[in-house]
Design a protein around this motif. Structure first.
Motif, PDB file in Angstrom:
ATOM      1  N   GLU A 148      13.827 -74.479  58.206  1.00  0.00           N
ATOM      2  CA  GLU A 148      14.927 -75.416  58.402  1.00  0.00           C
ATOM      3  C   GLU A 148      16.154 -74.695  58.937  1.00  0.00           C
ATOM      4  OE1 GLU A 148      17.311 -78.883  55.872  1.00  0.00           O
ATOM      5  OE2 GLU A 148      16.160 -77.337  54.814  1.00  0.00           O
ATOM      6  N   GLU A 149      16.360 -73.470  58.484  1.00  0.00           N
ATOM      7  CA  GLU A 149      17.523 -72.707  58.948  1.00  0.00           C
ATOM      8  C   GLU A 149      17.462 -72.482  60.454  1.00  0.00           C
ATOM      9  OE1 GLU A 149      15.639 -71.970  56.333  1.00  0.00           O
ATOM     10  OE2 GLU A 149      17.122 -72.514  54.792  1.00  0.00           O
ATOM     11  N   LYS A 152      18.238 -75.793  62.198  1.00  0.00           N
ATOM     12  CA  LYS A 152      19.654 -76.134  62.153  1.00  0.00           C
ATOM     13  C   LYS A 152      20.448 -75.297  63.147  1.00  0.00           C
ATOM     14  CE  LYS A 152      20.054 -77.844  57.396  1.00  0.00           C
ATOM     15  NZ  LYS A 152      20.620 -77.596  56.047  1.00  0.00           N
ATOM     16  N   LYS A 155      19.805 -76.724  66.567  1.00  0.00           N
ATOM     17  CA  LYS A 155      20.545 -77.977  66.732  1.00  0.00           C
ATOM     18  C   LYS A 155      22.019 -77.695  67.032  1.00  0.00           C
ATOM     19  CE  LYS A 155      21.205 -82.526  66.355  1.00  0.00           C
ATOM     20  NZ  LYS A 155      22.652 -82.700  66.346  1.00  0.00           N
ATOM     21  N   GLU A 209      18.435 -84.662  64.205  1.00  0.00           N
ATOM     22  CA  GLU A 209      18.621 -83.628  63.202  1.00  0.00           C
ATOM     23  C   GLU A 209      17.261 -82.978  62.952  1.00  0.00           C
ATOM     24  OE1 GLU A 209      21.471 -82.612  61.913  1.00  0.00           O
ATOM     25  OE2 GLU A 209      22.544 -84.089  63.145  1.00  0.00           O
ATOM     26  N   PRO A 210      17.204 -81.807  62.339  1.00  0.00           N
ATOM     27  CA  PRO A 210      15.908 -81.181  62.059  1.00  0.00           C
ATOM     28  C   PRO A 210      14.987 -82.106  61.269  1.00  0.00           C
ATOM     29  CG  PRO A 210      17.657 -79.594  61.751  1.00  0.00           C
ATOM     30  CD  PRO A 210      18.333 -80.915  61.980  1.00  0.00           C
ATOM     31  N   TRP A 217       9.266 -77.333  61.396  1.00  0.00           N
ATOM     32  CA  TRP A 217      10.533 -78.042  61.596  1.00  0.00           C
ATOM     33  C   TRP A 217      10.756 -78.306  63.079  1.00  0.00           C
ATOM     34  CZ3 TRP A 217      13.816 -79.922  57.873  1.00  0.00           C
ATOM     35  CH2 TRP A 217      13.507 -79.562  56.553  1.00  0.00           C
ATOM     36  N   VAL A 219      13.165 -80.093  66.275  1.00  0.00           N
ATOM     37  CA  VAL A 219      14.368 -80.713  66.824  1.00  0.00           C
ATOM     38  C   VAL A 219      13.887 -81.506  68.027  1.00  0.00           C
ATOM     39  CG1 VAL A 219      16.635 -80.360  67.852  1.00  0.00           C
ATOM     40  CG2 VAL A 219      15.828 -78.821  66.036  1.00  0.00           C
TER      41      VAL A 219
END
Length: 283
Positions: A148-149, A152, A155, A209-210, A217, A219
């Motif tokens: 997720e990091e 993000k 994004k 958003e992710p 994950w 985008v």
């Protein structure tokens, strides 16, 4: 078809010794083919037994099966008679369940025959595709990463003006990465639910958003959206038939439920675990 019909070893012998059967017969389902201590076995019993055979026996020639099935029914009758007419509780309950299931299936078959007409199929097709179009189709691209990091951070870069395709080529771990993340056109049901929901929620040119799926994950950017051309009736006949059948069955069940007198008494001290208590149906 009824369960419980199993072959005894006599089948192996019958396969080698069975005689050919006549191609035509004047018999009917009530024609008696054997009597076992007075209990009659009819041609109808044999026909049902033949229809209920497991798949591996269905391909055996009828002339081979005839004697094997009759021998089986005779042997079962002899073994049944050992009970002396007594009906163990679990057997009686199983027969009641089987009868309920088979008669319900007969009702369902009648509902399906009535519901599935050419007129009904055409009406369902016209209603669904009256505007000449099918469902929505989407053209999207994505960038796939493991955490997720990472998603993000990507994004944030994209929001800051980074080019989506170039970022996908550089950072996406998915097979579409070298192609700028492009997935082409697809309809509903083509992607995993979480990904599809994200795409559907986007406006053209918008970046999501992710989004987490079983693959990692994502985008996502929606490149474009369009209506698919309506398919021909023959292309969606199976889909429409299934829809009509399900709706007809549910409507009939709802009608019967509303009209029926159904009682479900509260049982004190009885929980779901009671289903495992086989001793309750043993005598």
């Amino acid at each position: 078809m009824p369960k419980g019909f199993t072959f005894l070893p006599s089948l192996a012998l019958a396969i080698g010794m069975a005689l050919p059967l006549a191609a035509e017969t004047n018999a009917d389902a009530d024609t008696v083919v054997a009597r076992v201590n007075g209990d009659e076995i009819t041609l109808g019993h044999m026909i049902i037994a033949r229809a209920s055979l497991p798949p591996q026996y269905q391909e055996i020639e009828d002339k081979v099966l005839y004697d094997a099935i009759l021998d089986q029914l005779i042997q079962q009758s002899l073994l049944k008679q050992v009970q002396g007419g007594e009906m163990p509780k679990h057997v009686a309950l199983a027969l009641e369940n089987e009868s309920r299931s088979l008669l319900a299936a007969e009702t369902i078959e009648a509902i399906l025959r009535e519901a599935l007409t050419e007129e009904a199929l055409q009406a369902a097709y016209d209603e669904k595709y009256a505007d000449g179009f099918g469902g929505d189709e989407y053209n999207a691209s994505h960038i796939l990463v493991e955490t997720e990091e990472e998603a993000k951070a990507i994004k944030a870069d994209l929001d800051g003006g980074a080019d989506f395709a170039e970022t996908a080529k550089e950072k996406s771990t998915g097979p579409s990465g070298p192609n700028g993340g492009e997935l082409g056109w697809f309809g509903l049901g083509a992607m995993v639910p979480e990904f599809e929901q994200a795409v559907v929620a986007l406006e053209k040119g918008q970046i999501s958003e992710p989004v987490q799926t079983q693959f990692g994950w994502h985008v996502v950017i929606l490149n474009d959206k369009r209506k698919a051309t309506a398919p021909e009736l023959e292309q969606v006949r199976g889909e429409l038939a299934q829809q009509l059948q399900q709706e007809a069955i549910q409507a009939r069940v709802d009608e019967l439920t509303k009209a029926g007198e159904i009682e479900r008494p509260e049982l004190e001290g009885v929980g779901p675990e009671v289903l495992r208590q086989l001793d309750l149906v043993q005598e």
